[in-house]
Write an enzyme that holds these catalytic residues in place. Sequence first.
Site, mmCIF file in Angstrom:
data_model
loop_
_atom_site.group_PDB
_atom_site.id
_atom_site.type_symbol
_atom_site.label_atom_id
_atom_site.label_comp_id
_atom_site.label_asym_id
_atom_site.label_seq_id
_atom_site.Cartn_x
_atom_site.Cartn_y
_atom_site.Cartn_z
ATOM 1 C CE LYS B 95 -2.614 -0.113 3.629
ATOM 2 N NZ LYS B 95 -3.708 -0.612 4.495
ATOM 3 C CE LYS B 144 24.812 -7.125 -35.990
ATOM 4 N NZ LYS B 144 25.285 -7.126 -37.377
ATOM 5 C CE LYS B 170 21.544 -11.660 -22.111
ATOM 6 N NZ LYS B 170 21.210 -10.941 -23.335
ATOM 7 C CG ASP B 171 19.028 -17.857 -25.907
ATOM 8 O OD1 ASP B 171 19.836 -18.118 -26.802
ATOM 9 O OD2 ASP B 171 18.082 -18.617 -25.603
ATOM 10 C CG ASP B 172 18.082 -10.637 -27.961
ATOM 11 O OD1 ASP B 172 17.728 -10.036 -26.933
ATOM 12 O OD2 ASP B 172 18.238 -10.085 -29.054
ATOM 13 C CD GLU B 173 16.968 -8.689 -23.653
ATOM 14 O OE1 GLU B 173 18.044 -9.270 -23.925
ATOM 15 O OE2 GLU B 173 16.730 -7.499 -23.959
ATOM 16 C CG HIS B 261 17.914 -9.628 -19.311
ATOM 17 N ND1 HIS B 261 17.157 -8.492 -19.453
ATOM 18 C CD2 HIS B 261 18.897 -9.541 -20.245
ATOM 19 C CE1 HIS B 261 17.662 -7.758 -20.437
ATOM 20 N NE2 HIS B 261 18.707 -8.374 -20.940
ATOM 21 N N GLY B 334 26.578 -1.417 -24.462
ATOM 22 C CA GLY B 334 27.538 -0.502 -25.076
ATOM 23 C C GLY B 334 28.979 -0.736 -24.643
ATOM 24 N N GLY B 357 27.292 -5.680 -29.419
ATOM 25 C CA GLY B 357 27.840 -4.914 -30.537
ATOM 26 C C GLY B 357 29.351 -4.814 -30.483
#
Lengths: 407, 407
Positions: B95, B144, B170-173, B261, B334, B357
Amino acid sequence: MSGYCRATYRCYDEKADFGKKAQGIAVGLTVGSWTDLPEARKAEMEKHLGKVVSVTEVPAAESPTGERYADIVIDYPDINFSRDIPALLVTVFGKLSMDGRIKLIDLDFSEDFLSAFPGPKFGIEGVRKQLGVENRPLLMSIFKSVIGHDLPNLREQFFRQALGGVDLIKDDEILFENPLTPLEKRVEACMAAAAEAKRETGQELLYAVNLTGPTFKLAENAKRAIRAGANALLFNVLAYGFDALAELARDPEIHVPIAAHPAVSGAIYPSPHYGIAAPLLLGKLMRLAGADLVLFPSPYGSVVMPKEENMALKDALTSDGLPLRKSFPVPSAGIHPGLVPLIHRDFGLDVVVNAGGGIHGHPLGTAAGGRAFRQAIDAVLAGEPLREAAKRHDELRAAIEAWGIKE
Amino acid sequence: MSGYCRATYRCYDEKADFGKKAQGIAVGLTVGSWTDLPEARKAEMEKHLGKVVSVTEVPAAESPTGERYADIVIDYPDINFSRDIPALLVTVFGKLSMDGRIKLIDLDFSEDFLSAFPGPKFGIEGVRKQLGVENRPLLMSIFKSVIGHDLPNLREQFFRQALGGVDLIKDDEILFENPLTPLEKRVEACMAAAAEAKRETGQELLYAVNLTGPTFKLAENAKRAIRAGANALLFNVLAYGFDALAELARDPEIHVPIAAHPAVSGAIYPSPHYGIAAPLLLGKLMRLAGADLVLFPSPYGSVVMPKEENMALKDALTSDGLPLRKSFPVPSAGIHPGLVPLIHRDFGLDVVVNAGGGIHGHPLGTAAGGRAFRQAIDAVLAGEPLREAAKRHDELRAAIEAWGIKE
């Protein structure tokens, strides 16, 4: 657009090129890169690519907060995500939620995405049917204090609330599994009190028992509660995620209405710059996930949400725009009988008037607190000013003397 | 205090009596009312009552945002809630989250509450052991683009990443169950690529496959992935709730590291006035719930979190203050090789350098991208300036030419 779910964002930035930003989102959250792709590959990938629908820039001088922003609308192909709320949220606002001052304002679901969601099992009509109440706002009462109370005490509190003619009684959302009032015993004691009160009031009553415990045991706990006699559930949706609600609502063995509590939602909706807007978070997503009733802060009481947001939330719960049963809006916190005219003006008939202190704090006691609300509701429906009705009704008069009337 | 969990809030208000506000919270979120209770009842209820520990008021003139605020610390009795994160969050910030400008800054757990949480199954030491890498930062690579790609394509992407000498992929989420690369097939294809790469690199590798689907099937899906050969999992914790992670981490059959993640967390942590602070949300609670690795925006890259917050988050994941295994910090977004000196300075050895990247966008290709990072890590550990090391290493030199060095 068929085959796409649509997200609307509000993005604040003093100098960004919002058109470029929108393109970056549409590509970045779908195929990852586009301009570098060979033409042949583009043809294959086109169906996975997000599309910028519109970018509406608002200069600082015209912005409510005095800051430059843009509303950005993007379509995301259904083919990219599974038919569940975690997948949709992670797609449209996973990484993006962390990328500067950006708020998720709205979502529109494709028919195909929607088809995976049965929505509320009961909705407004179904809840009304269970209670046998068609033509007035419902009245819900909240236990005053429950922590540290034993079963006889809880039963007594329940009984006094039920005597006042309330339609629903909800557990306190902070009552968890505990040795004094464990789930099944609590349900048995309260449902016995409901039956006893019914002999005096002649009224049906839903008791929304708080569904808690480990995530993977929620369905089992819900069924335990139902076997013990529970005829409704209260659920802290944000603490467990929308998908847990969706799965509970989808389970045919959980054949009782579910009331969604907004606990922890204030961590997500109030900022103008971040989070998920209340009409989406507590409105559209709750209804999609299957909440039959949704509690949220009203614009009137002690914990408030701005009026405009509140009305948008109500619309999200009840509009004909979604092919799902409607969820009962339950504007809450600091509600007393003198607010009933305002609630009726803003929400109409299809609303649950929900009170805690406004019932238990009544000068003549808890049962009188419920009666004062019912008297206020009847007066409003009859078009009678509360002050007039109060001349005939001691309970309503005492309530008005204590808390006044807000018009 | 033994038997109590402690919450720290930052509360903004121009003129509130913060001491009174704190008392209101301590009573309102526990026993409900106090001063009205008969003395005999007070004695019984004392053990359920929240306690104000401190209220530290900061006037507008000394406040970073120029607004008057107070830090309020309150102890909540363990006896009031069950031993799970939803119960604790709903108690201390259910609350209350909706009640004005208030942010949950920190939580301290009682020994008893902590005893219900085994925490990370592997933690920093366990992950290092699985990889056989003791004395350097780890390197993680992110696919990528994966949406719309088929198994051979995914396998090829995986192989090129693995060849560069990364420790984790890792997989892309945003990759969900889909017909092109369904969970088990994806695991098989990628683990085969890992084995093939190992013949060249001699290196172990963890593949964190994205665990998705209906909440109540998460454990089953995790076990399907593990049976197919997965040696790690990626999980969008905020989309499912902390308790789902806690239950996965607690399950003895899910004997692989879990990488958390931060998707959707930006809806909760960035506002100064609302939400849950990042060091708690992505730090302490993730570790408590059992994340072996935790991704979060770094202070260096494209999606940024302020440095001070980032360091507090790191401390929450790795401090000796909690009797739980340490979670690997994974500052992300980045990241390029020229940032490795900064990452090492701020995070030390126990960090996962994580790049997407910065690996795939390397001028000499994906495998060279991984190598450039490994060269940067080796140089930093040897105390050698990157520009010196770049003279010997084509990959590092090309990376620095592309992205520069930030010191």
